[in-house]
Design a protein around this motif. Structure first.
Motif, PDB file in Angstrom:
ATOM      1  N   ASP A 225       1.005  -1.552   0.206  1.00  0.00           N
ATOM      2  CA  ASP A 225       0.251   0.204   0.482  1.00  0.00           C
ATOM      3  C   ASP A 225       0.677   1.313  -0.149  1.00  0.00           C
ATOM      4  OD1 ASP A 225      -1.740   1.782  -0.218  1.00  0.00           O
ATOM      5  OD2 ASP A 225      -2.490   1.171   2.318  1.00  0.00           O
ATOM      6  N   PRO A 226       1.087   2.495  -1.232  1.00  0.00           N
ATOM      7  CA  PRO A 226       1.856   3.803  -1.309  1.00  0.00           C
ATOM      8  C   PRO A 226       1.238   4.222  -0.084  1.00  0.00           C
ATOM      9  CG  PRO A 226       0.564   3.013  -3.170  1.00  0.00           C
ATOM     10  CD  PRO A 226       0.527   2.005  -2.329  1.00  0.00           C
ATOM     11  N   GLY A 227       0.230   3.536   1.035  1.00  0.00           N
ATOM     12  CA  GLY A 227      -0.027   5.019   1.620  1.00  0.00           C
ATOM     13  C   GLY A 227      -0.083   4.161   2.718  1.00  0.00           C
ATOM     14  N   LEU A 228       0.633   3.142   3.180  1.00  0.00           N
ATOM     15  CA  LEU A 228       1.450   3.243   3.907  1.00  0.00           C
ATOM     16  C   LEU A 228       2.423   4.313   5.214  1.00  0.00           C
ATOM     17  CD1 LEU A 228       1.953   0.272   6.349  1.00  0.00           C
ATOM     18  CD2 LEU A 228       3.995   0.121   5.236  1.00  0.00           C
ATOM     19  N   SER A 229       2.146   4.386   6.572  1.00  0.00           N
ATOM     20  CA  SER A 229       2.861   5.577   6.849  1.00  0.00           C
ATOM     21  C   SER A 229       2.640   5.472   8.330  1.00  0.00           C
ATOM     22  CB  SER A 229       2.296   7.351   6.058  1.00  0.00           C
ATOM     23  OG  SER A 229       1.278   7.208   6.359  1.00  0.00           O
ATOM     24  N   VAL A 230       3.263   6.542   9.106  1.00  0.00           N
ATOM     25  CA  VAL A 230       2.975   6.485  10.195  1.00  0.00           C
ATOM     26  C   VAL A 230       1.652   6.756  10.827  1.00  0.00           C
ATOM     27  CG1 VAL A 230       3.890   7.607  12.909  1.00  0.00           C
ATOM     28  CG2 VAL A 230       5.626   7.156  10.462  1.00  0.00           C
ATOM     29  N   GLU A 231       1.020   7.944  10.011  1.00  0.00           N
ATOM     30  CA  GLU A 231      -0.502   8.374  10.612  1.00  0.00           C
ATOM     31  C   GLU A 231      -1.060   7.493   9.995  1.00  0.00           C
ATOM     32  OE1 GLU A 231       1.964   9.507   8.101  1.00  0.00           O
ATOM     33  OE2 GLU A 231       2.229  11.889   9.340  1.00  0.00           O
ATOM     34  N   ILE A 259      10.546   0.579   7.158  1.00  0.00           N
ATOM     35  CA  ILE A 259       9.359   0.439   5.696  1.00  0.00           C
ATOM     36  C   ILE A 259       9.824  -0.269   5.040  1.00  0.00           C
ATOM     37  CG2 ILE A 259       7.362   0.988   4.653  1.00  0.00           C
ATOM     38  CD1 ILE A 259       6.510   2.647   7.849  1.00  0.00           C
ATOM     39  N   GLN A 260      10.925   1.152   4.671  1.00  0.00           N
ATOM     40  CA  GLN A 260      11.316   0.968   3.155  1.00  0.00           C
ATOM     41  C   GLN A 260      12.487   0.335   3.060  1.00  0.00           C
ATOM     42  OE1 GLN A 260      13.212   4.881   1.517  1.00  0.00           O
ATOM     43  NE2 GLN A 260      15.228   4.365   1.441  1.00  0.00           N
ATOM     44  N   HIS A 261      12.776  -0.544   4.180  1.00  0.00           N
ATOM     45  CA  HIS A 261      13.857  -1.566   3.672  1.00  0.00           C
ATOM     46  C   HIS A 261      13.227  -2.773   3.834  1.00  0.00           C
ATOM     47  CE1 HIS A 261      17.608   0.068   6.526  1.00  0.00           C
ATOM     48  NE2 HIS A 261      17.488   0.439   5.171  1.00  0.00           N
ATOM     49  N   SER A 262      11.645  -3.069   4.395  1.00  0.00           N
ATOM     50  CA  SER A 262      10.780  -4.451   3.962  1.00  0.00           C
ATOM     51  C   SER A 262      10.554  -3.827   2.418  1.00  0.00           C
ATOM     52  CB  SER A 262      10.138  -4.441   4.490  1.00  0.00           C
ATOM     53  OG  SER A 262       9.843  -4.695   6.129  1.00  0.00           O
ATOM     54  N   GLY A 289       5.260  -0.664  -3.138  1.00  0.00           N
ATOM     55  CA  GLY A 289       4.287   0.196  -2.732  1.00  0.00           C
ATOM     56  C   GLY A 289       6.060   1.470  -2.414  1.00  0.00           C
ATOM     57  N   PHE A 290       6.527   1.296  -3.563  1.00  0.00           N
ATOM     58  CA  PHE A 290       6.896   3.013  -4.569  1.00  0.00           C
ATOM     59  C   PHE A 290       6.180   3.563  -4.895  1.00  0.00           C
ATOM     60  CE2 PHE A 290      10.894  -0.339  -2.875  1.00  0.00           C
ATOM     61  CZ  PHE A 290      10.972   1.387  -2.159  1.00  0.00           C
TER      62      PHE A 290
END
Length: 314
Positions: A225-231, A259-262, A289-290
């Motif tokens: 999901d490209p929207g995956l974030s802390v928020e 997250i980036q490494h995964s 996800g990018f």
């Protein structure tokens, strides 16, 4: 028993050392893939000895990363638990959405019957143990949920286990076969007790560790999901962003880096898939996800030591 030197790049032309090491790892460990961070030359030595069913290996080698993908696992293989206990350098283990690292004075454990990645980003000297998974299960302990973790080694039974591993390896050359077999049984018991202690701590783990595990589980299931974030994670877990960051306090990497490494690891796995060969690198990156190809390329090269196209061609 005597310690046998089974692999060494000594005496091999320098330009042939890297491909030779990759071939050895693939042949000896049923298709284990090796990435050398873009290095074209490699210096590595592997010494192996056995204590009954336990295999002890000393690895002295340059920086490298090994990967076991799910499509390379075979039903006919016996499942082993593998332990890395560094003398120098670090080992970073990724398995089942967990990541843990170990340096001198600690050890990590993982299951060879499941996909995993072990990164050694610098020259390392490791003691590596392999013991049959059944030897732990037969003692009444299910290792599921305990893999991909740092067991410790600075105190308690984990420290006794670490010292026993090291001293056993060093003394194997003076042991008869029956004595070495008994020493192997002792090693299995030490690992069993260490995992048992870890499982006991799991029932009373701190809120921070519980939160960390929940975050890792959420990231693993929403990685594409490209929207995956802390928020997004904070909203899903019904907590504040600050609380989410607290879940990664004391870890080796920040949540953003995790997250980036995964995602990068997911891209690397998919670039190896023959059935995805017709997909462009950009399409694969976006599906993982990018959402920016330039950022992805920079991040990939910084992580893997080569461009995505170079990695795929290798």
């Amino acid at each position: 028993m005597s310690t046998a030197r089974v692999l060494s790049t000594d005496g091999i032309p320098q330009q042939d050392t890297a491909p030779a090491w990759r071939d050895w790892m693939a042949q000896l460990f049923n298709g284990l893939q090796t990435d050398l961070y873009g290095d074209t030359r490699f210096d590595g030595h592997l010494y192996v000895a056995s204590a009954g069913e336990v295999v002890l290996t000393r690895l002295d080698a340059g920086r490298h990363r090994v990967v076991r993908d799910s499509h390379r696992l075979r039903d006919s293989e016996e499942a082993y638990l593998k332990i890395v206990a560094p003398w120098s350098g670090t080992a970073q283990v990724h398995q089942n959405g967990q990541q843990a690292s170990a340096s001198n004075g600690s050890w990590v454990i993982y299951d060879t019957s499941h996909p995993y990645e072990v990164a050694n980003p610098q020259h390392t000297e490791h003691l590596i143990l392999m013991l049959p998974r059944r030897s732990i299960v037969q003692r009444g302990l299910n290792p599921e949920g305990l893999m991909g973790r740092n067991i410790g080694g600075s105190s308690g039974i984990a420290r006794i286990a670490l010292e026993t591993m090291r001293s056993t390896y060093q003394e194997l050359g003076t042991m008869s076969a029956p004595l070495a077999h008994r020493a192997g049984e002792l090693l299995v018991e030490m690992v069993h007790l260490s995992l048992q202690e870890l499982a006991g701590k799991g029932t009373a783990r701190t809120q921070r560790q519980a939160l960390h595990d929940r975050i890792c589980a959420y990231v693993a299931t929403h990685l594409r999901d490209p929207g995956l974030s802390v928020e997004a994670i904070a909203t899903a877990l019904n907590c504040s962003k600050r609380h989410v960051h607290n879940g990664f306090a004391g870890q080796d990497t920040s949540l953003g880096a995790f997250i980036q490494h995964s995602r990068l690891q997911l891209v690397m796995r998919e670039l190896r898939q023959p059935e995805l060969a017709q997909h462009t690198i950009t399409d694969i990156a976006m599906a993982c996800g990018f959402n920016n190809s330039a950022h992805f390329s920079r991040a990939f090269k910084a992580y893997a030591g080569m461009s995505p196209s170079e990695f795929r061609n290798r």
